[in-house]
Each structure stands twice: as structure tokens, then as C-alpha cells.
Motif scaffolding. Structure first.
Motif, mmCIF file in Angstrom:
data_model
loop_
_atom_site.group_PDB
_atom_site.id
_atom_site.type_symbol
_atom_site.label_atom_id
_atom_site.label_comp_id
_atom_site.label_asym_id
_atom_site.label_seq_id
_atom_site.Cartn_x
_atom_site.Cartn_y
_atom_site.Cartn_z
ATOM 1 N N LEU A 197 0.860 -1.183 0.000
ATOM 2 C CA LEU A 197 0.000 0.000 0.000
ATOM 3 C C LEU A 197 0.893 1.229 0.000
ATOM 4 C CD1 LEU A 197 -2.876 1.294 0.362
ATOM 5 C CD2 LEU A 197 -2.430 1.222 2.837
ATOM 6 N N ASN A 198 0.750 2.073 -1.023
ATOM 7 C CA ASN A 198 1.487 3.331 -1.070
ATOM 8 C C ASN A 198 0.585 4.465 -0.604
ATOM 9 O OD1 ASN A 198 3.929 2.337 -2.060
ATOM 10 N ND2 ASN A 198 3.255 2.453 -4.186
ATOM 11 N N ILE A 199 1.060 5.179 0.400
ATOM 12 C CA ILE A 199 0.326 6.327 0.931
ATOM 13 C C ILE A 199 1.138 7.574 0.583
ATOM 14 C CG2 ILE A 199 -0.726 7.358 2.968
ATOM 15 C CD1 ILE A 199 -0.583 4.608 4.304
ATOM 16 N N VAL A 200 0.611 8.410 -0.307
ATOM 17 C CA VAL A 200 1.342 9.580 -0.767
ATOM 18 C C VAL A 200 0.752 10.844 -0.156
ATOM 19 C CG1 VAL A 200 2.032 8.473 -2.917
ATOM 20 C CG2 VAL A 200 -0.075 9.802 -2.855
ATOM 21 N N GLY A 201 1.603 11.854 0.007
ATOM 22 C CA GLY A 201 1.147 13.102 0.606
ATOM 23 C C GLY A 201 2.290 14.058 0.841
ATOM 24 N N ASN A 202 2.120 14.941 1.808
ATOM 25 C CA ASN A 202 3.119 15.982 2.057
ATOM 26 C C ASN A 202 3.945 15.731 3.309
ATOM 27 O OD1 ASN A 202 2.332 17.553 -0.225
ATOM 28 N ND2 ASN A 202 0.534 18.272 0.924
ATOM 29 N N ASN A 203 3.280 15.510 4.430
ATOM 30 C CA ASN A 203 3.977 15.379 5.705
ATOM 31 C C ASN A 203 4.291 13.907 5.992
ATOM 32 O OD1 ASN A 203 4.110 14.978 8.757
ATOM 33 N ND2 ASN A 203 4.205 17.210 8.593
ATOM 34 N N VAL A 204 5.570 13.578 6.005
ATOM 35 C CA VAL A 204 5.989 12.184 6.178
ATOM 36 C C VAL A 204 5.512 11.602 7.503
ATOM 37 C CG1 VAL A 204 8.017 10.736 6.590
ATOM 38 C CG2 VAL A 204 7.950 12.200 4.587
ATOM 39 N N GLU A 205 5.609 12.376 8.570
ATOM 40 C CA GLU A 205 5.203 11.861 9.883
ATOM 41 C C GLU A 205 3.717 11.526 9.899
ATOM 42 O OE1 GLU A 205 7.277 10.943 12.164
ATOM 43 O OE2 GLU A 205 8.991 11.736 11.031
ATOM 44 N N ASP A 206 2.890 12.341 9.227
ATOM 45 C CA ASP A 206 1.461 12.046 9.142
ATOM 46 C C ASP A 206 1.222 10.764 8.339
ATOM 47 O OD1 ASP A 206 0.813 14.283 10.602
ATOM 48 O OD2 ASP A 206 0.301 15.523 8.857
ATOM 49 N N LEU A 207 2.013 10.563 7.304
ATOM 50 C CA LEU A 207 1.877 9.356 6.479
ATOM 51 C C LEU A 207 2.241 8.108 7.274
ATOM 52 C CD1 LEU A 207 3.446 10.602 3.110
ATOM 53 C CD2 LEU A 207 1.028 10.551 3.754
ATOM 54 N N ILE A 208 3.259 8.228 8.130
ATOM 55 C CA ILE A 208 3.662 7.095 8.975
ATOM 56 C C ILE A 208 2.547 6.757 9.968
ATOM 57 C CG2 ILE A 208 5.304 6.314 10.739
ATOM 58 C CD1 ILE A 208 7.405 8.113 9.334
ATOM 59 N N ILE A 209 1.985 7.792 10.564
ATOM 60 C CA ILE A 209 0.882 7.576 11.516
ATOM 61 C C ILE A 209 -0.283 6.865 10.825
ATOM 62 C CG2 ILE A 209 -0.902 8.769 12.867
ATOM 63 C CD1 ILE A 209 1.276 10.903 13.500
ATOM 64 N N ARG A 210 -0.607 7.308 9.620
ATOM 65 C CA ARG A 210 -1.715 6.695 8.883
ATOM 66 C C ARG A 210 -1.402 5.241 8.526
ATOM 67 N NH1 ARG A 210 -6.847 5.463 8.019
ATOM 68 N NH2 ARG A 210 -7.370 5.205 5.791
ATOM 69 N N ALA A 211 -0.172 4.965 8.093
ATOM 70 C CA ALA A 211 0.213 3.592 7.763
ATOM 71 C C ALA A 211 0.062 2.669 8.961
ATOM 72 C CB ALA A 211 1.643 3.562 7.237
#
Length: 374
Positions: free
Chosen positions: A354-368
Motif C-alpha cells: 500500500l502506497n500512501i502519498v502526501g506531504n507530511n511524512v510523519e502524518d503518512l507514517i501515523i496513517r500507515a
């Protein structure tokens, strides 16, 4: 040699990496043929032809050579005999045997890297029982014992932190020390694990992908984070080392390189793999060209250049035990699910990402992690 659109690309291997190579090749206007002994391999779902046969079956290899304009491989355990049959019977496999010969044996691999003046953990070859004692005395604790050939995702590895661990491993492998070779390596105290993917075309142009930060669970890749959460100085140095390796070893095609970024500030090469890599599946949705796109261009003689990172990304590896859970989750538009269609969802088997793309890396990690823990 430039391979034009409409020509056929042969691929040794029919797993998920072969499938994604086929998809890139077809997108670029090529025909695809895979050789794999499995009847239900996932690459067969997209390839125009599936030659059903073992990788070392002469007749199957000759058929692949005859109908392919260029041949590549999706995994590094193809036998040298297979490559010889291709090259001696008019087949074109630009990567040749050299990347396989070096990467298939961990001691040979580490030795070649060290010969280039590039830092690795201290290591010793272990091939008889007494050399295990000598290796432990020289390397010290903690260390890790690995089979020189085979092994993946933590298989064929033993962590040795104490004398008791050493004695336990010695008892388990007492007879095996006489049958196969091992490598004993110093355990690096690292800040993080990083990887780089570098590709060289047959026209000698080189492309280097953005450096990835990797987090493992139970020795299997769990998350890949891009950009890596290290300084530009570190990523620039890793890119330079990666280019030095692919040029120094005189490889053509893809090369994935795993690194440790030590707490001592040093960068250590851990392993190499001359094929697409799990930690660069993020490129399918976050870059202008994926690792598969550029591998196809490289073996077809096209000029290649560094891909652009279009969006920050976190990739979540999906194992057999996670598939049903992930498929039930309502995903957002920026969360792109790739399921490989490999069949049975076996425990710890890589079934998708699953690739989660966006702007803020820390937010992407939390979502993953939120998706993973649901």
C-alpha cells in the motif's frame, strides 16, 4: 543495442516482480514472455506467453532465447548454467552472469564491495567448525551468522549475542559446518536502515532513485519511508556510493543496495540485489518513473536519468495474514493498494503493498500504522 517497441522481452521468473516488470514493459509497447515452473504464478496473468518449465531446463531456456529480443531476471537465484545457455545460443541478456555470480554468495559479495574501498561490517568466512571459534574470537559479540547462499527475510540467519548463543548455534549446525559455507558478520549498532536503487543502461547512462528508509518487523520489510529521515549529506553520500558500486562492479541493469547508517555516523553496505526491490515499490505511485519502468528502459538500451520524486510516500508491506484486513478498510484517494494475486494468503508471504502519498511524512507514517493496526 536498442530494443524498439513491438519487440519481445523475456523474464526469468514469474513472481510479483516479474508481474510488475511485465506491466511496465506492456505499457511501453513491448511484448512479454516469462519462464517459470509454477502453473499459477501471478506474472502469467499479464504476460503474453508463459513458458512452463524449470529455470535450468535447457529446452525451456532455448525457447525463451529464441522468441525474446532481450532477456532479464526478476530474482537473483537463477543458475549460472541458465545464463550460459542463453548466451551460447544467440540469446541477449545484457546483465549477464556477473551480477548473479557476485550477489548469490554473501562472502563473495562483501569481499567485492570491500575491494572497492567501501565500508561494510567486519566479516569472516566460516566453513568448518574450528573457523567458527576463530571467527567469534576475531569478530566478537554481538555478531550474526548467515548462510553464504540462499536465505531471505531472516531465514538462514542466527543472531549471536553471548557465549550461550554461540554454543546453541554450534550445536544446531555442527554437521552443517562441514556441508556448507557461512559468513560471520559484526552486528552494526545503527540509527536506521536505508536502501538505494541504481540502474545502468546498456548505453552506460545511470539513474539513481531517492534513498529510502526501511523499518522491519521480524526481519521482513514493514514500512518504507521516502524521503528518508536523514540529512541530505547522508543521502548524497549513499547515492555516490551506489553509483561507485554499480560502476566498480561493471554491472548493467538494476541494483538494489541495502545500507546501515551507524550510530557512529558511518555508512555500511549490508547487501546487494541485482533486481527490483521490495523497498522501491513506492516508486510506482510517488515517482515519474518506477523502478520497473527504468529497468525496462535500461535493458532496452534507452538513455535513462534520475527519476523525480513527485510526492512524499510511505509504503506498507502487506503479508498473507494482513490481506483480508487491509481489503476491508476504506482507503482514501492518496492510498493506492497493490495486490499481487499470488493465490493463497500464506503467513508472512508478501502479497501486496500500500502506497500512501502526501506531504507530511510523519502524518503518512501515523496513517500507515493506523491502517496496519486496525
Amino acid at each position: 543495442m536498442i530494443i524498439e517497441k513491438g519487440k519481445s522481452i523475456g523474464i526469468l521468473g514469474g513472481g510479483q516482480l516479474g508481474k510488475m516488470l511485465c506491466e511496465s514493459a506492456i505499457k511501453k509497447g513491448y511484448k512479454t514472455i516469462i519462464l517459470d515452473p509454477g502453473k499459477d504464478v501471478c506474472a502469467a496473468l499479464v504476460a503474453q506467453k508463459h513458458i512452463l518449465g524449470p529455470y535450468n531446463d535447457r529446452e525451456s531456456i532455448l525457447e525463451l532465447s529464441k522468441i525474446s529480443d532481450v532477456i532479464t531476471y526478476e530474482f537473483e537465484n537463477v543458475t549460472s548454467e541458465s545464463i550460459d545457455v542463453i548466451e551460447n545460443n544467440g540469446g541477449y541478456i545484457p546483465q549477464g552472469i556477473k551480477p548473479l555470480f557476485i550477489s548469490q554468495h554473501r562472502f563473495r559479495e562483501k569481499s567485492k564491495i570491500k575491494d572497492l574501498g567501501i565500508k561494510t561490517a567486519n566479516f569472516k568466512i566460516i566453513n568448518v567448525e574450528n573457523s567458527f571459534d576463530k571467527g567469534i574470537n576475531e569478530i566478537g559479540y554481538p555478531c550474526i551468522l548467515k548462510t553464504c547462499t540462499g536465505g531471505y527475510d531472516g531465514k538462514g540467519q542466527w543472531i549471536i549475542k553471548t557465549k550461550e548463543d554461540k554454543e546453541k548455534v554450534e550445536k544446531e549446525l555442527k554437521e552443517e559446518f562441514r556441508k556448507r559455507e557461512y559468513i560471520l558478520e559484526e552486528m552494526i549498532d545503527f540509527k536506521c536502515e536505508l536502501s538505494c536503487f541504481v540502474v545502468k543502461s546498456t548505453d552506460k547512462s545511470v539513474a539513481i532513485f531517492p534513498v529510502a528508509e526501511n523499518i522491519h518487523k521480524n526481519s521482513i520489510l514493514h514500512l518504507t519511508i521516502v524521503p528518508a529521515r536523514v540529512s541530505k549529506e547522508v543521502t548524497d553520500k549513499i547515492k555516490k556510493i551506489s553509483e561507485k558500486i554499480i560502476n566498480g562492479l561493471d554491472f548493467v541493469g538494476p541494483l538494489a543496495i541495502e545500507y546501515f547508517y551507524g550510530k557512529d555516523g558511518e555508512i555500511y553496505v549490508n547487501e546487494i540485489a541485482p533486481r527490483p526491490h521490495n523497498s522501491f515499490h513506492y516508486t510506482m505511485d510517488a515517482c515519474d518513473n518506477s523502478q520497473f519502468d527504468i529497468q525496462i528502459d535500461a535493458i532496452c538500451g534507452k538513455k535513462i536519468k534520475d527519476p523525480k520524486l513527485l510526492k512524499n510516500v510511505v509504503m506498507l508491506n502487506i503479508l498473507g495474514q494482513d490481506v483480508k484486513k487491509i481489503e476491508k478498510i476504506s482507503l482514501n484517494k492518496n492510498e493506492i493498494l497493490h495486490i499481487y494475486e499470488k493465490g493463497e494468503n500464506k503467513f508472512n508471504r508478501k502479497m501486496g503493498h500500500l502506497n500512501i502519498v502526501g506531504n507530511n511524512v510523519e502524518d503518512l507514517i501515523i496513517r500507515a500504522n493506523e491502517i496496519y493496526n486496525k
